[in-house]
Write a protein that holds these residues in place. Structure first.
Motif, mmCIF file in Angstrom:
data_model
loop_
_atom_site.group_PDB
_atom_site.id
_atom_site.type_symbol
_atom_site.label_atom_id
_atom_site.label_comp_id
_atom_site.label_asym_id
_atom_site.label_seq_id
_atom_site.Cartn_x
_atom_site.Cartn_y
_atom_site.Cartn_z
ATOM 1 N N GLU A 77 0.827 -1.196 0.000
ATOM 2 C CA GLU A 77 0.000 0.000 0.000
ATOM 3 C C GLU A 77 0.864 1.250 0.000
ATOM 4 N N PHE A 78 0.890 1.935 -1.133
ATOM 5 C CA PHE A 78 1.685 3.164 -1.230
ATOM 6 C C PHE A 78 0.919 4.306 -0.589
ATOM 7 N N SER A 79 1.631 5.114 0.179
ATOM 8 C CA SER A 79 0.968 6.212 0.880
ATOM 9 C C SER A 79 1.534 7.563 0.456
ATOM 10 N N THR A 80 0.634 8.463 0.087
ATOM 11 C CA THR A 80 1.036 9.811 -0.323
ATOM 12 C C THR A 80 1.622 10.581 0.859
ATOM 13 N N ARG A 81 1.123 10.273 2.032
ATOM 14 C CA ARG A 81 1.613 10.941 3.229
ATOM 15 C C ARG A 81 3.107 10.666 3.414
ATOM 16 N N LEU A 82 3.537 9.507 2.967
ATOM 17 C CA LEU A 82 4.959 9.154 3.086
ATOM 18 C C LEU A 82 5.774 9.665 1.897
ATOM 19 N N GLU A 83 5.200 10.545 1.141
ATOM 20 C CA GLU A 83 5.906 11.311 0.118
ATOM 21 C C GLU A 83 6.446 10.545 -1.074
ATOM 22 N N ASP A 84 7.461 9.731 -0.827
ATOM 23 C CA ASP A 84 8.120 9.122 -1.983
ATOM 24 C C ASP A 84 8.422 7.646 -1.761
ATOM 25 N N ILE A 85 9.000 7.027 -2.739
ATOM 26 C CA ILE A 85 9.266 5.583 -2.687
ATOM 27 C C ILE A 85 10.240 5.244 -1.555
ATOM 28 N N HIS A 86 11.192 6.149 -1.316
ATOM 29 C CA HIS A 86 12.215 5.862 -0.298
ATOM 30 C C HIS A 86 11.582 5.753 1.089
ATOM 31 N N MET A 87 10.702 6.718 1.410
ATOM 32 C CA MET A 87 10.089 6.724 2.735
ATOM 33 C C MET A 87 8.992 5.673 2.855
ATOM 34 N N ASN A 88 8.327 5.380 1.728
ATOM 35 C CA ASN A 88 7.325 4.312 1.772
ATOM 36 C C ASN A 88 7.978 2.981 2.134
ATOM 37 N N ILE A 89 9.099 2.729 1.500
ATOM 38 C CA ILE A 89 9.767 1.450 1.748
ATOM 39 C C ILE A 89 10.359 1.420 3.159
ATOM 40 N N GLU A 90 10.963 2.528 3.571
ATOM 41 C CA GLU A 90 11.568 2.547 4.904
ATOM 42 C C GLU A 90 10.510 2.382 5.996
ATOM 43 N N ALA A 91 9.362 3.010 5.808
ATOM 44 C CA ALA A 91 8.300 2.901 6.814
ATOM 45 C C ALA A 91 7.777 1.459 6.910
ATOM 46 N N ARG A 92 7.652 0.848 5.755
ATOM 47 C CA ARG A 92 7.187 -0.557 5.754
ATOM 48 C C ARG A 92 8.236 -1.470 6.388
ATOM 49 N N LEU A 93 9.499 -1.135 6.158
ATOM 50 C CA LEU A 93 10.577 -1.934 6.745
ATOM 51 C C LEU A 93 10.497 -1.878 8.272
ATOM 52 N N ALA A 94 10.221 -0.687 8.795
ATOM 53 C CA ALA A 94 10.095 -0.532 10.251
ATOM 54 C C ALA A 94 8.932 -1.368 10.784
ATOM 55 N N GLU A 95 7.840 -1.389 10.022
ATOM 56 C CA GLU A 95 6.696 -2.230 10.426
ATOM 57 C C GLU A 95 7.102 -3.696 10.469
ATOM 58 N N LEU A 96 7.894 -4.092 9.501
ATOM 59 C CA LEU A 96 8.237 -5.513 9.373
ATOM 60 C C LEU A 96 9.301 -5.964 10.362
ATOM 61 N N ILE A 97 10.345 -5.145 10.556
ATOM 62 C CA ILE A 97 11.478 -5.643 11.365
ATOM 63 C C ILE A 97 11.764 -4.807 12.615
ATOM 64 N N GLY A 98 10.986 -3.768 12.837
ATOM 65 C CA GLY A 98 11.184 -2.978 14.060
ATOM 66 C C GLY A 98 12.406 -2.075 14.013
ATOM 67 N N PRO A 99 13.030 -1.839 15.155
ATOM 68 C CA PRO A 99 14.072 -0.820 15.292
ATOM 69 C C PRO A 99 15.283 -1.006 14.362
ATOM 70 N N ALA A 100 15.590 -2.211 13.978
ATOM 71 C CA ALA A 100 16.756 -2.428 13.090
ATOM 72 C C ALA A 100 16.596 -1.630 11.797
ATOM 73 N N GLY A 102 15.745 1.301 11.433
ATOM 74 C CA GLY A 102 16.265 2.653 11.612
ATOM 75 C C GLY A 102 17.761 2.755 11.333
ATOM 76 N N ARG A 103 18.446 1.623 11.255
ATOM 77 C CA ARG A 103 19.903 1.650 11.035
ATOM 78 C C ARG A 103 20.270 1.723 9.557
ATOM 79 N N LEU A 104 19.300 1.416 8.693
ATOM 80 C CA LEU A 104 19.584 1.381 7.244
ATOM 81 C C LEU A 104 20.054 2.732 6.708
ATOM 82 N N HIS A 105 19.478 3.794 7.226
ATOM 83 C CA HIS A 105 19.754 5.113 6.651
ATOM 84 C C HIS A 105 21.043 5.749 7.200
ATOM 85 N N THR A 106 21.804 4.979 7.972
ATOM 86 C CA THR A 106 23.094 5.469 8.468
ATOM 87 C C THR A 106 23.995 5.805 7.285
#
Ligand code: ARG
Length: 461
Positions: A77-100, A102-106
Motif C-alpha cells: 500500500e503506497f501512501s502519499t503521506r509518506l511522500e516518496d518511494i524511499h520513505m514508503n519502503i523505509e516505513a514498511r521496513l520498520a513495520e516488518l522488522i522494528g528498530p533495526a 532505523g539503522r539502514l539510513h546510516t
C-alpha cells in the motif's frame, strides 16, 4: 487560531495542498526495485565495515526482500503521506522488522539515494532501448538485403533527384539508428559511476566503502565529488537527448511511410495491423501508427526541453526542483519504447511495390545527371557546359511530354551534335544506379558491401 470565516478549510487546506505538490510516490514508485537493490547493497557495506551489526543487516535484507515481493504481487500500500518511494519502503521496513530498520539510513541521505535509484533505472532503460533498437535495425537489414537493387526515386526538396535503390534508402536509416545505438553506449559508459555515499551533499564521517557499493551495484566506480553526485542529472538529460534524436529519426521514417503509402505514391502498402479504416470513407487505409510515431516525437522532444529548463540555473546542490526529473524520463522512455515497437512492426511487414517505385524512379528526368556525366566522360565537355546541354534536352523532352530516354537520337543530336547511340545506355534508371559505385553510393554492389559491413559490425556489438 485560524480565521473563523475560512479557518476550517485553512487548517487542513495548506497541509493537503503541500502533500499534493510535494509527493512523488505517484510516479517514483517505478523506482522500487532500484531502491531496494541500493538499500541492500548499502546495508551489506554497512555490516562489512562494522558500522552496523551483521544481525541487523540480515533483518534489513530479509525485510527488503519481503517488501520487493509485496510490491511485485501488488500487495503493497503506497501512501502519499509518506511522500516518496524511499520513505514508503523505509516505513514498511520498520513495520516488518522494528528498530533495526532505523539503522539502514546510516551514512546515507535521500539525496544520494534518489540519485542512485534514478541512475540505475536510466542505465537499465538504456540497455532495454538499445535492444529494441537492434530489433528495428535487424528488420531494416532484412529489407535492405532483399531490395539492394530495387530502384526508387531519390529526392531532394521532395523533388525527384536521382534514382537510388530502396536497399540504399533502408541503409541510410541503419546509419542513423546505429549512431543512436552508439550514443546509448557512450551515455551508459559516462553514467557508470555510483553516487551512493555522497550522503546529503558533503560525504559522511562514517568509514563507508564506496568502492564496495559501486561494485555491488554494477558500477565501474564511485563518483568523485559528493556535491556533484547529488546535484547532477546529466544522465537523465543525456537519456532524453538520445531519446529525442532517436525519436526524430523515427519521425522522419514515419513521415516517409505516410508519403509512400499514399495512393499517389503507392511505394508501400501497410499491413492491416498497422493501419486503420475510416468510419465514413470505405476506401481508406490510414497510416495511423506512422502518424502517431511522427506525433509522439513532439512529446519526447518536449521532455528534453522541459528537464533542461528545470535544471538551468539550479544552484548546487540538491533542490526539490530535481524531483521533476522523473516524469519526463519515464514518459519519454515509455513513449520511445512504443514508437520503436510500432516502427519495427511496420518496417517488418509493409509490402514493397517495386513496380511503382521503379516507375516513379524513371519520371521527373531523374537520369538527367547521367546524361550530363556522359557528355563529360565521352565528349570531354566541361561539367558546367554539359549541365547546360542537358537542360536543353530536358526542356525538349518536356515539350514533347516524353522521358529523356524516349527522345530520338536525332532530337538529342539537335541539342548536341556529338551525342551518339551509346548515350541511351546511361538513361535507364537501372544503369544509372549501377554506375554510382563510389564508396557509400547507391550501386547495388556497393549497397551490398555496406550491408555486409553492418551485419558484421552489429553481429559482434
Ligand atoms: N523524492 C525526492 C526526489 O525525487 C527524493 C529526494 C528528497 N530529498 C530531499 N532532501 N527532500 O528528488
Amino acid at each position: 487560531a485560524s480565521n473563523a470565516m475560512w479557518g476550517g478549510r485553512f487548517a487542513s487546506g495548506p497541509a493537503a495542498i503541500m502533500e499534493a505538490i510535494n509527493a512523488s510516490i505517484g510516479f517514483d514508485k517505478k523506482l522500487y526495485a532500484q531502491d531496494i537493490r541500493g538499500s541492500i547493497a548499502h546495508s551489506e557495506m554497512l555490516a562489512e565495515t562494522r558500522i552496523i551489526e551483521r544481525q541487523d543487516q540480515e533483518k534489513i535484507a530479509h525485510g527488503l526482500n519481503t517488501i520487493l515481493a509485496e510490491i511485485e504481487a501488488g500487495d503493497f500500500e503506497f501512501s502519499t503521506r509518506l511522500e516518496d518511494i524511499h520513505m514508503n519502503i523505509e516505513a514498511r521496513l520498520a513495520e516488518l522488522i522494528g528498530p533495526a530498520a532505523g539503522r539502514l539510513h546510516t551514512a546515507r541521505s535521500r539525496n544520494d539515494q534518489v540519485a542512485l535509484d534514478f541512475r540505475l533505472w536510466v542505465k537499465d532503460e538504456l540497455h532495454r532501448v538499445a535492444e529494441a533498437l537492434k530489433g528495428l535495425i535487424a528488420a531494416f537489414l532484412t529489407r535492405a538485403e532483399h531490395h539492394a537493387a530495387t530502384v526508387m526515386p531519390g529526392f531532394t526538396h521532395m523533388q525527384t533527384a536521382q534514382p537510388v535503390t530502396f536497399g540504399h534508402h533502408c541503409m541510410a536509416y541503419i546509419e542513423m539508428f546505429s549512431r543512436d545505438l552508439s550514443r546509448m553506449r557512450d551515455a551508459i559508459e559516462r553514467m557508470d559511476e555510483s553516487p551512493l555515499g555522497a550522503a546529503a551533499l558533503a560525504g559522511t564521517g562514517f568509514p563507508i566503502d564506496r568502492q564496495m557499493t559501486a561494485k555491488a551495484l554494477g558500477f565501474r566506480e564511485p563518483t568523485r565529488n559528493s556535491l556533484d553526485s547529488v546535484s547532477d542529472r546529466d544522465f537523465a538529460l543525456e537519456f532524453l537527448s538520445i531519446a529525442a534524436i532517436c525519436a526524430t529519426h523515427l519521425s522522419r521514417l514515419a513521415e516517409e511511410i505516410v508519403i509512400w503509402s499514399t495512393p499517389q505514391f503507392g511505394f508501400v502498402r501497410l499491413s492491416d495491423s498497422f493501419s486503420t479504416g475510416s468510419s465514413i470513407m470505405p476506401q481508406k487505409k490510414n497510416p495511423d501508427a506512422a502518424e502517431l510515431v511522427r506525433a509522439k516525437t513532439g512529446r519526447v522532444n518536449g521532455h528534453l526541453i522541459g528537464l533542461l529548463t528545470v535544471m538551468k540555473g539550479l544552484p548546487l546542490t540538491y533542490s526539490k526542483d530535481m524531483q521533476e526529473d522523473k516524469e519526463a524520463v519515464f514518459d519519454a522512455a515509455e513513449t520511445l519504447d512504443l514508437m520503436l515497437a510500432a516502427m519495427t512492426g511496420m518496417v517488418g511487414d509493409m509490402e514493397i511495390n517495386e513496380a511503382a517505385m521503379k516507375k516513379a524512379a524513371g519520371s521527373g528526368y531523374s537520369t538527367a545527371t547521367d546524361l550530363a556525366d556522359w557528355l563529360v566522360r565521352t565528349l570531354g565537355l566541361p561539367f558546367r557546359e554539359a549541365h547546360h546541354v542537358t537542360g536543353r534536352a530536358v526542356a525538349l523532352a518536356e515539350s514533347r511530354k516524353l522521358g529523356l530516354e524516349k527522345l530520338s537520337l536525332k532530337d538529342l543530336q539537335s541539342v548536341h551534335p556529338g551525342i551518339t547511340d551509346d548515350v541511351f545506355s546511361v538513361l535507364s534508371v537501372q544503369n544509372s544506379v549501377k554506375s554510382r559505385t563510389s564508396f557509400g553510393g547507391t550501386a547495388p554492389a556497393e549497397v551490398r558491401k555496406q550491408i555486409r559491413y553492418w551485419k558484421k559490425r552489429l553481429g559482434k556489438a
